[in-house]
Design a protein around this motif. Structure first.
Motif, PDB file in Angstrom:
ATOM      1  N   ALA A 223       0.866  -1.175   0.000  1.00  0.00           N
ATOM      2  CA  ALA A 223       0.000   0.000   0.000  1.00  0.00           C
ATOM      3  C   ALA A 223       0.898   1.218   0.000  1.00  0.00           C
ATOM      4  O   ALA A 223       1.941   1.228   0.670  1.00  0.00           O
ATOM      5  CB  ALA A 223      -0.926   0.011   1.217  1.00  0.00           C
ATOM      6  N   HIS A 234      -3.673   5.497   7.012  1.00  0.00           N
ATOM      7  CA  HIS A 234      -4.608   5.073   5.958  1.00  0.00           C
ATOM      8  C   HIS A 234      -4.078   3.849   5.208  1.00  0.00           C
ATOM      9  O   HIS A 234      -4.849   2.937   4.872  1.00  0.00           O
ATOM     10  CB  HIS A 234      -4.859   6.228   4.987  1.00  0.00           C
ATOM     11  N   ARG A 237      -4.566   0.728   7.267  1.00  0.00           N
ATOM     12  CA  ARG A 237      -5.976   0.333   7.237  1.00  0.00           C
ATOM     13  C   ARG A 237      -6.282  -0.449   5.952  1.00  0.00           C
ATOM     14  O   ARG A 237      -6.981  -1.474   5.976  1.00  0.00           O
ATOM     15  CB  ARG A 237      -6.850   1.571   7.351  1.00  0.00           C
ATOM     16  N   ARG A 238      -5.747   0.012   4.830  1.00  0.00           N
ATOM     17  CA  ARG A 238      -5.976  -0.681   3.562  1.00  0.00           C
ATOM     18  C   ARG A 238      -5.320  -2.057   3.561  1.00  0.00           C
ATOM     19  O   ARG A 238      -5.897  -3.030   3.060  1.00  0.00           O
ATOM     20  CB  ARG A 238      -5.449   0.164   2.396  1.00  0.00           C
ATOM     21  N   ARG A 242      -7.281  -5.774   3.216  1.00  0.00           N
ATOM     22  CA  ARG A 242      -7.040  -6.703   2.093  1.00  0.00           C
ATOM     23  C   ARG A 242      -6.319  -7.965   2.523  1.00  0.00           C
ATOM     24  O   ARG A 242      -6.570  -9.041   1.981  1.00  0.00           O
ATOM     25  CB  ARG A 242      -6.231  -5.980   1.017  1.00  0.00           C
TER      26      ARG A 242
END
Length: 335
Positions: A223, A234, A237-238, A242
């Motif tokens: 990410a 952020h 979190r991604r 996933r």
């Protein structure tokens, strides 16, 4: 009155500090807090204050100045934690050489053209360039003006050993990242993710390349962040959304690692039991995290000294071989 140049007193008042404190920041003293340094640098930028270094050099009988240029774009602020360490090294080396350091901000293409012309003055030994832009236009302007320039980091879009790979000092971003990920592999971590920096910036691209080289065909979990703490939060979190089974994260900067730690705590993941975290730059000492961050140390202060030595050792704006400084893993509590 509207055309009056801002003074050191104006900078001090804007930053809410004394004149002496403002002077220490502008001259690179280490005897100030990071918060004070940031406040004074913001005031310098907001007021477009330029120290009259040439006049001070004449008064003190010193040989010249080294111009430290922080190049930004509108809406961005150059406030990375390593800046203070870099300035410590720059000012120490300049002082040892008998040169002053003048500090300059530039935020637009028009500012850059004006600054390039101003820095042609004979008492300027050359420019140390710090820029967050992937393709910094000031570098070309200074080259055409015949101003010797050394950059912090390899210019974005330039491959090691390729055209344009000269006149800069950098950390071994690829090697440091590779060692960090190899350490995680050696500790038995199976799903190692990375919070990568912007791929258009050389540090982001190189640290991602080191991560991929260490994985050596293992599955990637990537990410992208922007070298800020919110960007790290952020991105973390991604990654968790996933790849919920991830058990390690290599963040391409300590600031992004701090954001990742915040999100891991919010989601109830224990560090390092559930997820190990490694950062890059070793600014954790100045920006503490809980637990203390395992990170890749880059010798930022030494890089600043090397930039000055490279610049003052140059006979002109000729091509100089880049210098890449070694990095090393610092083990603390997060991995």
């Amino acid at each position: 009155m509207a055309d009056r140049r801002p003074t050191l007193e104006d900078v001090a008042a804007r930053a809410g500090v004394g004149r002496g404190t403002a002077s220490r920041v502008i001259n690179g003293s280490a005897r100030v807090s990071e918060r004070t340094r940031a406040a004074v640098l913001r005031a310098v930028r907001d007021l477009d204050y330029v120290p009259d270094a040439a006049a001070r050099a004449l008064a003190g009988g010193r040989p010249g100045t080294v111009a430290l240029v922080l190049a930004e774009e509108p809406g961005r602020r150059f406030e990375q934690p390593y800046l203070g360490q870099l300035m410590d090294g720059i000012t120490a080396a300049a002082d040892a050489a008998g040169a002053l350091v003048s500090l300059h901000y530039t935020r637009s293409r028009g500012d850059r053209a004006t600054l390039a012309r101003r820095l042609r003055e004979p008492r300027t030994d050359g420019v140390l360039l710090l820029s967050a832009l992937p393709r910094e236009p000031l570098a070309g302007l200074l080259d055409r003006a015949g101003v010797p320039t050394v950059a912090a980091g390899r210019p974005g879009g330039v491959e090691p050993g390729g055209a344009g790979d000269a006149g800069h000092v950098d950390a071994d971003n690829r090697g440091g990242s590779e060692r960090a990920v190899e350490y995680l592999i050696g500790r038995g971590r199976r799903r190692i993710a990375t919070i990568a920096g912007p791929p258009e910036r050389s540090a982001g691209a190189d640290r991602l390349a080191g991560y991929r080289r260490a994985l050596d065909g293992r599955p990637e979990s990537v990410a992208f962040g922007d070298f800020t703490e919110p960007g790290g939060t952020h991105a973390m979190r991604r990654l968790l959304a996933r790849w919920p089974d991830l058990d390690a994260v290599f963040a391409a900067s300590d600031v992004m690692a701090a954001g990742a730690l915040r999100e891991l705590a919010r989601q109830g993941r224990r560090v390092p039991d559930d997820v190990a975290v490694v950062g890059f730059e070793d600014t954790a000492v100045r920006r503490p995290t809980l637990p203390m961050l395992t990170t890749v140390h880059q010798p930022t202060e030494r890089m600043g000294r090397t930039m000055v030595e490279m610049l003052l050792g140059s006979a002109g704006p000729d091509v100089r071989a880049p210098v890449v400084c070694d990095t090393g893993l610092v083990l603390r509590r997060t991995a």
